[in-house]
Design a protein around this motif. Sequence first.
Motif, short mmCIF file in Angstrom:
data_model
loop_
_atom_site.label_atom_id
_atom_site.label_comp_id
_atom_site.label_asym_id
_atom_site.label_seq_id
_atom_site.Cartn_x
_atom_site.Cartn_y
_atom_site.Cartn_z
N ASP A 1 31.69 11.66 59.68
CA ASP A 1 31.20 11.91 58.15
C ASP A 1 32.74 11.05 57.44
O ASP A 1 32.88 11.29 56.25
N HIS A 2 33.73 10.73 58.40
CA HIS A 2 35.04 10.29 57.78
C HIS A 2 34.80 8.67 57.73
O HIS A 2 35.05 8.02 58.80
N PRO A 3 34.54 8.05 56.51
CA PRO A 3 34.38 6.75 56.51
C PRO A 3 35.75 5.87 57.22
O PRO A 3 35.40 4.87 57.73
N LEU A 4 36.88 6.39 56.84
CA LEU A 4 37.92 5.50 57.37
C LEU A 4 38.14 5.44 58.97
O LEU A 4 38.25 4.47 59.63
N PHE A 5 37.91 6.88 59.43
CA PHE A 5 37.94 7.07 60.84
C PHE A 5 36.74 6.13 61.52
O PHE A 5 36.85 5.73 62.83
N ARG A 6 35.44 6.27 60.98
CA ARG A 6 34.33 5.29 61.40
C ARG A 6 34.61 3.94 61.40
O ARG A 6 34.42 3.45 62.52
N LEU A 7 35.37 3.45 60.42
CA LEU A 7 35.57 2.24 60.51
C LEU A 7 36.64 1.80 61.63
O LEU A 7 36.67 0.88 62.31
N ALA A 8 37.70 2.67 61.70
CA ALA A 8 38.64 2.46 62.77
C ALA A 8 38.03 2.52 64.05
O ALA A 8 38.40 1.56 65.16
N LEU A 9 37.08 3.45 64.41
CA LEU A 9 36.42 3.50 65.78
C LEU A 9 35.67 2.25 66.08
O LEU A 9 35.56 1.87 67.28
N ALA A 10 34.68 1.89 64.92
CA ALA A 10 33.82 0.72 65.08
C ALA A 10 34.92 -0.50 65.59
O ALA A 10 34.45 -1.28 66.39
N GLN A 11 36.01 -0.86 64.74
CA GLN A 11 36.93 -1.92 65.09
C GLN A 11 37.52 -1.73 66.59
O GLN A 11 37.36 -2.79 67.27
#
Length: 225
Positions: free
Chosen positions: A9-19
């Motif tokens: 639910d944390h968009p910035l961490f989600r983006l970091a993990l996706a990268q």
Amino acid sequence: MPRILIVDDHPLFRLALAQAVRNVVDAAEVVEADGFEAAMAQLRAQPDTDLVLLDLHMPGSHGLMGLVTLRSAFPAVAVVMVSAHDDPNVVHRALTYGAAGFVPKRTGLDDLQGVLRAILDGELPAPPPAATTADDLQDRALAARLATLSPQQLRVLVLVAEGLLNKQIADRLGIQERTVKAHLTAIFERLGVRNRTQASLLLGALSISDPARFPLPDDTSITAG
């Protein structure tokens, strides 16, 4: 091409993990969900997903109950828990309830790469050691009982724990109230409880206190590379 669903639910961490995933898994198709219900909808649309990276603490997941529910509905999908809460006991419990692995949010890129590749290659971690404490025995017994419930019964159980009445549960799930009552009868019998209160307390055993929100990873973490 492996398909990996990231649920956080944390968009910035989600983006970091996706990268990070794209850096370590060649040609991966990465899909994101910002909550547990969104993740379930994604999996219903794409049940051939290979791997789910599931945040332990997220609205709608009720701690380890989210893992149990997802594994019941999609048993062929590997689920790796991702959490800032990396206490060894929490890791042990996640594996007991069916996680294919556990990745602390502090994990470096090399370790994350190893976990992802092992899971996608079908190399599951060793099962938790034999129960040696009362808590271990309780977890294993509860995991076995929850495994006897259908995905729909698990959904009913979660809504009971949220305090919804039978009619409200029926409306939420789009079923008849008598169907809810039938599910509850089966749930109580299989869990060895007598009423809604006892069932809710049993489900409460799967809750895990959320530690302080973990700061976004630095360059030594999974965002590296």
